[in-house]
Design a protein around this motif. Structure first.
Motif, short mmCIF file in Angstrom:
data_model
loop_
_atom_site.label_atom_id
_atom_site.label_comp_id
_atom_site.label_asym_id
_atom_site.label_seq_id
_atom_site.Cartn_x
_atom_site.Cartn_y
_atom_site.Cartn_z
N PHE A 105 0.65 -1.03 0.06
CA PHE A 105 -0.06 0.06 0.01
C PHE A 105 0.89 1.43 0.11
O PHE A 105 2.10 1.37 0.31
N TYR A 113 -5.13 4.30 3.26
CA TYR A 113 -4.02 3.57 2.31
C TYR A 113 -4.48 3.23 1.31
O TYR A 113 -5.96 2.82 1.14
N TYR A 115 -4.21 0.63 -2.17
CA TYR A 115 -3.46 -0.52 -2.46
C TYR A 115 -2.73 -0.25 -3.95
O TYR A 115 -3.10 0.22 -4.73
N THR A 144 -5.04 -4.55 6.14
CA THR A 144 -4.79 -3.05 5.96
C THR A 144 -3.79 -2.64 7.12
O THR A 144 -3.91 -3.04 8.06
#
Length: 218
Positions: A105, A113, A115, A144
């Motif tokens: 990320f 965040y 990806y 995450t």
């Protein structure tokens, strides 16, 4: 008696003043806040249990792979140069894909965040951004990275709505080399040698095709 009371009052006020003194100046950033404010990159790598394998400033690396190496992360690669192990987590890459993977990320102070659309070899980290990795197990299927505690200008940067900050210990990992990197120096030298040899061959062939020059006459 009045002098004694005045002295007691002054002493109590001094203690109250000491107790109320702030522990941090209003304009002081924490380490991550300073790193990002200076236009450098912060690296965060956490396991599925939230253990930080890396949580430190890595300067301005030219690629995501180099950011990991500068943060002391030892990498193992699978097919397609996919990173399947970081600093022995897991200890070795699985023989076949088992559903677990390292998720990549990018982040910034106060933002969620995103990806990464590129792999770490192709990505170019931006100054003032966070390079973040988390390990997704086969059971969880996804992960995450945690929102970091970022202090800038003496104030904690508010995390995205619905999230909370995690105050992780900062690491001081020494940089490592990237395994299986392209040996550009050797390749460049090899290309130069090939060009020289090719030029010599061309010259020799031209000399042979010209043959010996005729001398004299009838």
């Amino acid at each position: 008696m009045r002098k004694v009371l005045a002295l007691i009052t002054f002493t109590l006020m001094a203690f109250v003043g000491l107790g109320a003194a702030p522990s941090q100046a209003d304009d002081v950033d924490n380490e991550i806040g300073t790193c990002l404010a200076q236009g450098q990159v912060w690296l965060l790598v956490v396991t599925e249990e939230g253990e930080p394998l890396a949580n430190q400033c890595v300067g301005n690396p030219p690629s995501g792979e180099q950011a990991l190496a500068d943060g002391g992360i030892r990498m193992q690669f699978g097919k397609g140069r996919m990173i399947c192990s970081m600093s022995d987590h897991p200890e070795t890459c699985p023989a076949t894909f088992d559903g677990s993977y390292w998720a990549y990320f990018q982040g910034a102070p106060g933002q969620e965040y995103t990806y990464s659309e590129l792999g770490p070899q192709a990505s170019k980290p931006e100054g003032g951004a966070i390079e973040a990795w988390c390990f997704a197990t086969a059971e969880a299927k996804e992960c995450t990275p945690p929102q970091l505690n970022i202090v800038q200008g003496g104030q904690q940067v508010a995390p995205p709505t619905g999230t909370t900050v995690t105050d992780l210990p900062v690491t001081q990992n020494a940089a490592v080399s990237i395994p299986g990197g392209t040996p550009w120096a050797l390749i460049t030298t090899g290309v130069a040698v090939v060009l020289v040899v090719t030029a010599l061959v061309v010259v020799q062939r031209r000399r042979r095709s010209a043959g010996p020059k005729a001398t004299g006459g009838r």
